[in-house]
Design a protein around this motif. Structure first.
Motif, mmCIF file in Angstrom:
data_model
loop_
_atom_site.group_PDB
_atom_site.id
_atom_site.type_symbol
_atom_site.label_atom_id
_atom_site.label_comp_id
_atom_site.label_asym_id
_atom_site.label_seq_id
_atom_site.Cartn_x
_atom_site.Cartn_y
_atom_site.Cartn_z
ATOM 1 N N ASP A 68 -25.171 20.638 8.479
ATOM 2 C CA ASP A 68 -23.870 20.119 8.912
ATOM 3 C C ASP A 68 -24.000 19.130 10.068
ATOM 4 O OD1 ASP A 68 -22.640 21.621 6.998
ATOM 5 O OD2 ASP A 68 -21.782 23.107 8.361
ATOM 6 N N SER A 69 -25.078 19.251 10.844
ATOM 7 C CA SER A 69 -25.240 18.352 11.989
ATOM 8 C C SER A 69 -25.524 16.916 11.566
ATOM 9 C CB SER A 69 -26.382 18.859 12.890
ATOM 10 O OG SER A 69 -27.651 18.682 12.272
ATOM 11 N N PHE A 70 -25.879 16.717 10.291
ATOM 12 C CA PHE A 70 -26.184 15.365 9.808
ATOM 13 C C PHE A 70 -25.057 14.764 8.963
ATOM 14 C CE2 PHE A 70 -30.386 16.999 10.813
ATOM 15 C CZ PHE A 70 -30.920 15.929 11.502
ATOM 16 N N VAL A 71 -23.954 15.455 8.864
ATOM 17 C CA VAL A 71 -22.843 14.950 8.061
ATOM 18 C C VAL A 71 -22.241 13.704 8.708
ATOM 19 C CG1 VAL A 71 -20.528 15.431 7.193
ATOM 20 C CG2 VAL A 71 -22.297 17.209 7.108
ATOM 21 N N ASN A 72 -22.056 12.673 7.909
ATOM 22 C CA ASN A 72 -21.384 11.450 8.351
ATOM 23 C C ASN A 72 -19.882 11.657 8.176
ATOM 24 O OD1 ASN A 72 -20.255 8.894 8.640
ATOM 25 N ND2 ASN A 72 -21.969 7.857 7.650
ATOM 26 N N VAL A 91 -15.389 14.715 4.271
ATOM 27 C CA VAL A 91 -14.393 15.637 4.807
ATOM 28 C C VAL A 91 -14.534 16.956 4.056
ATOM 29 C CG1 VAL A 91 -12.603 14.896 3.176
ATOM 30 C CG2 VAL A 91 -11.951 15.922 5.379
ATOM 31 N N LYS A 92 -14.214 18.065 4.712
ATOM 32 C CA LYS A 92 -14.295 19.359 4.047
ATOM 33 C C LYS A 92 -13.044 19.620 3.227
ATOM 34 C CE LYS A 92 -17.580 22.239 6.550
ATOM 35 N NZ LYS A 92 -17.801 23.492 7.304
ATOM 36 N N ASP A 93 -13.250 20.197 2.028
ATOM 37 C CA ASP A 93 -12.098 20.551 1.204
ATOM 38 C C ASP A 93 -11.618 21.954 1.572
ATOM 39 O OD1 ASP A 93 -13.838 22.392 0.035
ATOM 40 O OD2 ASP A 93 -14.118 21.245 -1.812
ATOM 41 N N ASN A 94 -10.670 22.463 0.824
ATOM 42 C CA ASN A 94 -10.081 23.772 1.126
ATOM 43 C C ASN A 94 -11.064 24.927 0.957
ATOM 44 O OD1 ASN A 94 -7.632 22.563 1.706
ATOM 45 N ND2 ASN A 94 -6.898 22.727 -0.421
ATOM 46 N N HIS A 95 -12.178 24.658 0.274
ATOM 47 C CA HIS A 95 -13.180 25.701 0.053
ATOM 48 C C HIS A 95 -14.359 25.587 1.031
ATOM 49 C CE1 HIS A 95 -11.119 26.794 -3.650
ATOM 50 N NE2 HIS A 95 -11.125 25.514 -3.987
ATOM 51 N N LEU A 154 -16.729 13.483 -0.448
ATOM 52 C CA LEU A 154 -16.531 12.109 -0.041
ATOM 53 C C LEU A 154 -15.048 11.832 0.171
ATOM 54 C CD1 LEU A 154 -18.993 10.291 -2.477
ATOM 55 C CD2 LEU A 154 -19.169 10.290 0.023
ATOM 56 N N ARG A 155 -14.724 11.149 1.265
ATOM 57 C CA ARG A 155 -13.321 10.837 1.554
ATOM 58 C C ARG A 155 -12.715 9.957 0.471
ATOM 59 N NH1 ARG A 155 -11.374 11.868 6.689
ATOM 60 N NH2 ARG A 155 -12.915 12.616 8.197
ATOM 61 N N ASN A 156 -13.531 9.018 -0.009
ATOM 62 C CA ASN A 156 -13.062 8.107 -1.058
ATOM 63 C C ASN A 156 -13.979 8.235 -2.269
ATOM 64 O OD1 ASN A 156 -10.953 6.586 0.508
ATOM 65 N ND2 ASN A 156 -12.747 6.177 1.795
ATOM 66 N N PRO A 157 -13.429 8.530 -3.416
ATOM 67 C CA PRO A 157 -14.264 8.676 -4.624
ATOM 68 C C PRO A 157 -14.931 7.352 -4.985
ATOM 69 C CG PRO A 157 -11.945 8.591 -5.220
ATOM 70 C CD PRO A 157 -11.980 8.687 -3.727
#
Length: 374
Positions: A351-355, A360-364, A369-372
Protein backbone atom coordinates in the motif's frame (compact mmCIF):
# COMPACT_ATOMS: atom_id res chain seq x y z
CA UNK A 1 -6.94 11.09 -16.58
CA UNK A 2 -4.11 8.87 -17.78
CA UNK A 3 -3.24 9.17 -21.44
CA UNK A 4 -2.67 5.87 -23.28
CA UNK A 5 -0.82 5.16 -26.50
CA UNK A 6 -3.19 5.18 -29.48
CA UNK A 7 -1.55 2.12 -30.98
CA UNK A 8 -0.76 -0.10 -27.99
CA UNK A 9 -1.80 -0.05 -24.30
CA UNK A 10 1.14 1.71 -22.67
CA UNK A 11 0.16 4.56 -20.32
CA UNK A 12 2.05 7.84 -20.06
CA UNK A 13 2.93 6.87 -16.46
CA UNK A 14 5.44 4.30 -17.73
CA UNK A 15 8.95 5.60 -16.92
CA UNK A 16 11.02 6.90 -19.86
CA UNK A 17 8.07 6.68 -22.26
CA UNK A 18 7.32 9.45 -24.71
CA UNK A 19 4.41 10.18 -27.06
CA UNK A 20 4.51 11.90 -30.44
CA UNK A 21 1.97 14.47 -31.62
CA UNK A 22 -0.31 11.71 -32.94
CA UNK A 23 -0.43 10.03 -29.53
CA UNK A 24 1.82 7.06 -30.36
CA UNK A 25 4.42 5.93 -27.82
CA UNK A 26 8.04 5.61 -28.83
CA UNK A 27 7.92 1.81 -28.46
CA UNK A 28 5.32 1.73 -31.25
CA UNK A 29 7.30 4.25 -33.26
CA UNK A 30 10.35 1.99 -32.97
CA UNK A 31 8.27 -1.02 -34.03
CA UNK A 32 7.20 0.83 -37.17
CA UNK A 33 10.84 1.61 -37.89
CA UNK A 34 11.66 -2.08 -37.51
CA UNK A 35 8.91 -3.52 -39.67
CA UNK A 36 7.13 -0.90 -41.78
CA UNK A 37 9.30 2.08 -42.70
CA UNK A 38 11.51 1.14 -45.61
CA UNK A 39 15.21 1.75 -45.03
CA UNK A 40 14.60 3.27 -41.58
CA UNK A 41 17.02 0.64 -40.27
CA UNK A 42 19.52 -1.03 -42.58
CA UNK A 43 19.35 -4.53 -41.13
CA UNK A 44 21.77 -5.96 -43.68
CA UNK A 45 24.35 -3.38 -42.70
CA UNK A 46 23.82 -4.11 -39.01
CA UNK A 47 24.21 -7.86 -39.60
CA UNK A 48 27.52 -7.16 -41.37
CA UNK A 49 28.59 -5.03 -38.45
CA UNK A 50 27.85 -7.90 -36.08
CA UNK A 51 29.93 -10.25 -38.22
CA UNK A 52 32.76 -7.75 -37.98
CA UNK A 53 32.47 -7.75 -34.19
CA UNK A 54 32.71 -11.53 -34.20
CA UNK A 55 35.82 -11.44 -36.39
CA UNK A 56 37.47 -8.95 -34.02
CA UNK A 57 36.48 -11.08 -31.04
CA UNK A 58 38.04 -14.17 -32.59
CA UNK A 59 41.20 -12.22 -33.38
CA UNK A 60 41.47 -10.98 -29.81
CA UNK A 61 40.71 -14.44 -28.42
CA UNK A 62 41.77 -17.11 -30.98
CA UNK A 63 41.60 -19.83 -28.30
CA UNK A 64 39.05 -20.41 -25.55
CA UNK A 65 35.83 -18.48 -24.99
CA UNK A 66 35.41 -15.71 -27.56
CA UNK A 67 32.03 -14.49 -26.33
CA UNK A 68 29.91 -14.60 -23.18
CA UNK A 69 26.12 -14.84 -22.98
CA UNK A 70 24.29 -13.93 -19.74
CA UNK A 71 21.51 -16.50 -19.26
CA UNK A 72 18.55 -17.03 -16.94
CA UNK A 73 16.79 -20.11 -18.28
CA UNK A 74 14.29 -17.99 -20.16
CA UNK A 75 13.45 -18.47 -23.81
CA UNK A 76 15.42 -15.45 -25.02
CA UNK A 77 18.75 -16.21 -23.36
CA UNK A 78 18.41 -19.85 -24.47
CA UNK A 79 17.94 -18.52 -27.99
CA UNK A 80 20.98 -16.25 -27.61
CA UNK A 81 23.19 -19.19 -26.67
CA UNK A 82 21.82 -21.21 -29.59
CA UNK A 83 22.36 -18.30 -31.97
CA UNK A 84 25.93 -17.60 -30.87
CA UNK A 85 26.98 -21.24 -31.01
CA UNK A 86 24.99 -22.71 -33.88
CA UNK A 87 24.29 -19.76 -36.15
CA UNK A 88 27.40 -17.63 -35.61
CA UNK A 89 29.78 -20.52 -34.83
CA UNK A 90 31.26 -18.87 -31.75
CA UNK A 91 32.58 -20.50 -28.57
CA UNK A 92 30.36 -18.94 -25.88
CA UNK A 93 30.52 -19.15 -22.12
CA UNK A 94 27.04 -18.98 -20.55
CA UNK A 95 26.79 -17.21 -17.18
CA UNK A 96 23.79 -17.20 -14.83
CA UNK A 97 23.26 -14.90 -11.86
CA UNK A 98 21.14 -17.10 -9.63
CA UNK A 99 17.48 -16.17 -9.25
CA UNK A 100 16.77 -16.51 -5.52
CA UNK A 101 13.28 -17.72 -6.48
CA UNK A 102 14.24 -20.06 -9.32
CA UNK A 103 11.37 -22.25 -10.55
CA UNK A 104 11.46 -25.96 -11.49
CA UNK A 105 10.82 -24.89 -15.08
CA UNK A 106 13.77 -22.50 -14.94
CA UNK A 107 16.07 -25.23 -13.62
CA UNK A 108 14.93 -27.58 -16.40
CA UNK A 109 15.54 -24.92 -19.03
CA UNK A 110 19.07 -24.23 -17.80
CA UNK A 111 19.80 -27.90 -18.41
CA UNK A 112 18.34 -27.56 -21.92
CA UNK A 113 20.59 -24.58 -22.48
CA UNK A 114 23.66 -26.53 -21.36
CA UNK A 115 22.78 -29.33 -23.76
CA UNK A 116 23.15 -26.93 -26.67
CA UNK A 117 26.80 -27.70 -25.99
CA UNK A 118 28.33 -24.91 -23.92
CA UNK A 119 30.17 -24.41 -20.66
CA UNK A 120 27.95 -22.78 -18.06
CA UNK A 121 28.72 -20.90 -14.83
CA UNK A 122 25.85 -20.59 -12.34
CA UNK A 123 26.86 -17.90 -9.84
CA UNK A 124 25.02 -17.93 -6.52
CA UNK A 125 25.37 -14.99 -4.17
CA UNK A 126 25.33 -15.53 -0.40
CA UNK A 127 21.63 -16.39 0.19
CA UNK A 128 21.60 -14.69 3.59
CA UNK A 129 22.71 -11.43 2.01
CA UNK A 130 20.29 -11.88 -0.89
CA UNK A 131 17.34 -12.31 1.48
CA UNK A 132 18.26 -9.09 3.29
CA UNK A 133 18.52 -7.27 -0.05
CA UNK A 134 15.20 -8.67 -1.27
CA UNK A 135 13.39 -7.41 1.83
CA UNK A 136 15.14 -4.05 1.71
CA UNK A 137 14.39 -3.62 -1.98
CA UNK A 138 10.77 -4.68 -1.46
CA UNK A 139 10.32 -2.11 1.30
CA UNK A 140 12.30 0.82 -0.08
CA UNK A 141 12.28 0.48 -3.87
CA UNK A 142 9.08 -1.41 -4.58
CA UNK A 143 11.10 -3.92 -6.60
CA UNK A 144 12.42 -6.95 -4.75
CA UNK A 145 14.36 -7.98 -7.89
CA UNK A 146 16.84 -5.10 -7.64
CA UNK A 147 19.59 -7.52 -6.69
CA UNK A 148 18.81 -9.71 -9.70
CA UNK A 149 18.81 -6.74 -12.09
CA UNK A 150 22.19 -5.57 -10.84
CA UNK A 151 23.55 -9.12 -10.78
CA UNK A 152 22.70 -10.06 -14.36
CA UNK A 153 24.08 -6.77 -15.72
CA UNK A 154 27.26 -6.94 -13.63
CA UNK A 155 28.41 -10.46 -12.74
CA UNK A 156 28.88 -11.56 -16.39
CA UNK A 157 31.38 -8.74 -16.85
CA UNK A 158 33.41 -10.00 -13.89
CA UNK A 159 33.74 -13.36 -15.65
CA UNK A 160 34.52 -11.63 -18.95
CA UNK A 161 37.40 -9.85 -17.21
CA UNK A 162 38.57 -13.03 -15.46
CA UNK A 163 38.53 -15.18 -18.63
CA UNK A 164 39.61 -12.39 -21.04
CA UNK A 165 36.39 -12.66 -23.06
CA UNK A 166 36.11 -9.68 -25.44
CA UNK A 167 32.39 -9.83 -26.29
CA UNK A 168 29.37 -9.98 -23.94
CA UNK A 169 26.09 -10.48 -25.80
CA UNK A 170 22.81 -9.50 -24.14
CA UNK A 171 19.39 -9.87 -25.79
CA UNK A 172 17.11 -7.08 -26.93
CA UNK A 173 17.81 -3.38 -26.55
CA UNK A 174 14.97 -2.51 -24.12
CA UNK A 175 14.73 1.09 -25.29
CA UNK A 176 14.25 0.02 -28.90
CA UNK A 177 11.69 -2.65 -28.02
CA UNK A 178 9.78 -1.12 -25.10
CA UNK A 179 10.36 2.63 -25.27
CA UNK A 180 12.94 5.05 -23.97
CA UNK A 181 14.92 8.20 -24.83
CA UNK A 182 15.45 8.59 -28.55
CA UNK A 183 19.24 8.68 -28.30
CA UNK A 184 19.24 5.28 -26.58
CA UNK A 185 17.04 3.41 -29.07
CA UNK A 186 19.88 2.82 -31.51
CA UNK A 187 22.48 2.19 -28.85
CA UNK A 188 24.56 -0.96 -29.28
CA UNK A 189 26.75 -0.57 -26.19
CA UNK A 190 25.87 -2.09 -22.81
CA UNK A 191 28.31 -0.71 -20.21
CA UNK A 192 28.42 0.82 -16.73
CA UNK A 193 26.62 4.00 -17.88
CA UNK A 194 23.81 1.99 -19.51
CA UNK A 195 23.44 -0.17 -16.42
CA UNK A 196 23.13 2.88 -14.17
CA UNK A 197 20.50 4.56 -16.36
CA UNK A 198 18.49 1.66 -17.74
CA UNK A 199 19.39 -1.44 -15.69
CA UNK A 200 16.38 -1.17 -13.35
CA UNK A 201 18.56 0.04 -10.48
CA UNK A 202 15.80 2.51 -9.43
CA UNK A 203 18.41 5.27 -8.95
CA UNK A 204 20.08 3.21 -6.21
CA UNK A 205 23.73 2.22 -6.41
CA UNK A 206 25.50 -0.66 -4.76
CA UNK A 207 26.77 1.49 -1.90
CA UNK A 208 23.21 2.55 -1.08
CA UNK A 209 22.55 -1.01 0.10
CA UNK A 210 25.26 -0.96 2.76
CA UNK A 211 23.90 -0.84 6.32
CA UNK A 212 24.48 -2.44 9.71
CA UNK A 213 23.76 -5.89 8.28
CA UNK A 214 25.17 -5.61 4.74
CA UNK A 215 28.80 -4.68 4.13
CA UNK A 216 30.63 -3.59 0.99
CA UNK A 217 32.43 -6.91 1.07
CA UNK A 218 29.06 -8.71 0.89
CA UNK A 219 28.30 -6.86 -2.34
CA UNK A 220 31.64 -7.19 -4.10
CA UNK A 221 30.24 -9.07 -7.12
CA UNK A 222 27.56 -6.40 -7.61
CA UNK A 223 30.14 -3.66 -8.08
CA UNK A 224 30.86 -3.17 -11.77
CA UNK A 225 34.45 -4.01 -12.81
CA UNK A 226 36.85 -1.10 -13.01
CA UNK A 227 36.69 0.80 -16.31
CA UNK A 228 40.45 0.32 -16.76
CA UNK A 229 39.99 -3.46 -16.59
CA UNK A 230 37.23 -3.38 -19.22
CA UNK A 231 39.35 -1.18 -21.48
CA UNK A 232 42.54 -3.20 -20.99
CA UNK A 233 40.75 -6.47 -21.83
CA UNK A 234 39.00 -4.84 -24.82
CA UNK A 235 35.58 -6.00 -23.58
CA UNK A 236 32.45 -4.87 -25.40
CA UNK A 237 28.95 -5.43 -24.03
CA UNK A 238 26.27 -5.26 -26.70
CA UNK A 239 22.68 -6.18 -27.62
CA UNK A 240 21.90 -8.90 -30.14
CA UNK A 241 18.63 -7.08 -30.83
CA UNK A 242 20.51 -4.06 -32.16
CA UNK A 243 21.82 -6.09 -35.07
CA UNK A 244 18.83 -8.34 -35.82
CA UNK A 245 15.05 -7.93 -35.59
CA UNK A 246 14.03 -9.18 -32.16
CA UNK A 247 10.97 -11.44 -32.12
CA UNK A 248 10.40 -13.50 -28.97
CA UNK A 249 7.73 -15.71 -30.52
CA UNK A 250 10.14 -16.76 -33.25
CA UNK A 251 12.80 -17.54 -30.64
CA UNK A 252 10.22 -19.61 -28.76
CA UNK A 253 9.68 -21.88 -31.78
CA UNK A 254 13.38 -22.68 -31.90
CA UNK A 255 13.99 -23.32 -28.20
CA UNK A 256 10.89 -25.48 -27.82
CA UNK A 257 12.41 -27.86 -30.34
CA UNK A 258 15.43 -28.06 -28.04
CA UNK A 259 13.25 -29.13 -25.11
CA UNK A 260 12.62 -25.75 -23.51
CA UNK A 261 9.38 -25.59 -21.49
CA UNK A 262 7.08 -22.82 -20.31
CA UNK A 263 4.60 -22.96 -17.44
CA UNK A 264 1.84 -25.56 -17.65
CA UNK A 265 -0.59 -22.83 -16.51
CA UNK A 266 -0.42 -19.11 -17.20
CA UNK A 267 0.52 -17.24 -13.99
CA UNK A 268 -1.83 -14.67 -12.47
CA UNK A 269 -1.50 -11.26 -14.05
CA UNK A 270 0.08 -12.70 -17.22
CA UNK A 271 -1.28 -13.17 -20.72
CA UNK A 272 1.25 -15.79 -21.85
CA UNK A 273 2.82 -18.83 -20.19
CA UNK A 274 6.35 -18.46 -21.55
CA UNK A 275 7.61 -15.23 -19.95
CA UNK A 276 9.73 -14.93 -16.77
CA UNK A 277 9.91 -18.70 -16.43
CA UNK A 278 12.72 -18.46 -13.91
CA UNK A 279 11.01 -16.05 -11.45
CA UNK A 280 8.59 -17.50 -8.91
CA UNK A 281 7.63 -14.13 -7.40
CA UNK A 282 7.30 -12.07 -10.59
CA UNK A 283 3.58 -11.53 -9.94
CA UNK A 284 4.39 -9.55 -6.80
CA UNK A 285 6.90 -7.28 -8.52
CA UNK A 286 4.37 -6.70 -11.29
CA UNK A 287 1.65 -5.92 -8.74
CA UNK A 288 3.86 -3.24 -7.21
CA UNK A 289 4.52 -1.84 -10.66
CA UNK A 290 0.78 -1.85 -11.32
CA UNK A 291 0.09 0.11 -8.14
CA UNK A 292 2.83 2.63 -8.96
CA UNK A 293 2.13 3.19 -12.65
CA UNK A 294 -1.28 1.70 -13.45
CA UNK A 295 -0.08 -1.18 -15.64
CA UNK A 296 1.35 -4.65 -15.06
CA UNK A 297 2.78 -7.68 -16.82
CA UNK A 298 -0.24 -8.38 -18.99
CA UNK A 299 0.06 -4.90 -20.48
CA UNK A 300 3.74 -5.45 -21.28
CA UNK A 301 3.08 -8.79 -22.93
CA UNK A 302 0.06 -7.68 -24.91
CA UNK A 303 1.77 -4.54 -26.16
CA UNK A 304 4.52 -6.69 -27.68
CA UNK A 305 1.93 -8.82 -29.48
CA UNK A 306 0.02 -5.74 -30.66
CA UNK A 307 3.19 -4.32 -32.23
CA UNK A 308 3.98 -7.67 -33.83
CA UNK A 309 0.49 -7.97 -35.30
CA UNK A 310 -0.50 -10.99 -33.19
CA UNK A 311 -3.53 -9.37 -31.53
CA UNK A 312 -5.70 -6.30 -32.13
CA UNK A 313 -5.60 -3.47 -29.61
CA UNK A 314 -9.33 -3.76 -28.87
CA UNK A 315 -9.08 -7.45 -28.02
CA UNK A 316 -5.93 -6.89 -25.94
CA UNK A 317 -7.66 -4.13 -23.99
CA UNK A 318 -10.43 -6.50 -22.91
CA UNK A 319 -7.85 -8.97 -21.60
CA UNK A 320 -5.88 -6.32 -19.73
CA UNK A 321 -8.98 -5.07 -17.93
CA UNK A 322 -9.60 -8.58 -16.63
CA UNK A 323 -6.15 -9.71 -15.46
CA UNK A 324 -3.60 -6.89 -15.22
CA UNK A 325 -2.05 -6.60 -11.76
CA UNK A 326 -3.49 -9.85 -10.39
CA UNK A 327 -1.51 -11.95 -7.88
CA UNK A 328 -2.13 -15.51 -6.76
CA UNK A 329 -2.75 -15.83 -3.01
CA UNK A 330 -0.50 -18.88 -2.76
CA UNK A 331 2.37 -16.86 -4.26
CA UNK A 332 1.87 -14.10 -1.70
CA UNK A 333 1.97 -16.62 1.15
CA UNK A 334 5.15 -18.23 -0.17
CA UNK A 335 6.77 -14.82 -0.60
CA UNK A 336 5.88 -13.79 2.97
CA UNK A 337 7.21 -17.11 4.27
CA UNK A 338 10.48 -16.58 2.38
CA UNK A 339 10.97 -13.08 3.83
CA UNK A 340 9.58 -14.12 7.23
CA UNK A 341 7.05 -11.28 7.30
CA UNK A 342 3.35 -11.27 8.11
CA UNK A 343 0.61 -10.75 5.57
CA UNK A 344 -0.20 -7.49 7.37
CA UNK A 345 3.38 -6.30 6.82
CA UNK A 346 3.16 -7.33 3.18
CA UNK A 347 -0.06 -5.33 2.73
CA UNK A 348 1.46 -2.33 4.45
CA UNK A 349 4.46 -2.34 2.13
CA UNK A 350 2.34 -2.83 -0.98
CA UNK A 351 0.00 0.00 0.00
CA UNK A 352 2.93 2.35 0.57
CA UNK A 353 3.64 2.32 -3.18
CA UNK A 354 0.11 3.08 -4.36
CA UNK A 355 -0.12 6.08 -6.68
CA UNK A 356 -3.13 7.87 -5.21
CA UNK A 357 -3.43 10.09 -8.27
CA UNK A 358 -4.55 7.11 -10.33
CA UNK A 359 -5.91 4.62 -7.76
CA UNK A 360 -8.78 4.69 -5.27
CA UNK A 361 -10.16 2.00 -2.95
CA UNK A 362 -13.56 0.54 -3.73
CA UNK A 363 -16.20 -0.48 -1.19
CA UNK A 364 -14.45 -3.82 -0.70
CA UNK A 365 -11.08 -2.26 0.11
CA UNK A 366 -9.51 -3.11 -3.24
CA UNK A 367 -7.41 -0.65 -5.25
CA UNK A 368 -9.06 0.33 -8.53
CA UNK A 369 -8.00 2.71 -11.27
CA UNK A 370 -9.80 6.04 -10.91
CA UNK A 371 -10.39 6.16 -14.65
CA UNK A 372 -10.96 2.97 -16.66
CA UNK A 373 -8.72 2.32 -19.63
CA UNK A 374 -9.93 3.56 -22.98
Amino acid sequence: MIRYCKLCLFPETRPDLYFNEEGACDACISAKRKYQVKNAIDWDERAKRFDELLIVSKEIKPQGYNCLVPVSGGKDSTWQVYAMKEIHKMHPLAVTFDQFDQTPEGIHNLKVLQEIGVDHIHFTMNPKVVKKLVLKNFEILGDHYWVNHVGIFTVPFHFAVFFDIPLVVFGENPQLEYGGPEKSRDNLIMDRAWRQEFGLMRNFREEDMIDDEISKNDLQMLYYPEDDSIKEKKILGTFYGYFFKWNAREHLKVVKKLGWKGFSETPSGSYVSYENIDMKFIEIRERQKYLKYGFGRATDQLCIDIRNGVIAREEALKIVKEIDGEVDEATIKEFCDYLEITREKYNEIMDSFVNHDIFVKDNHGNWKLRNPRI
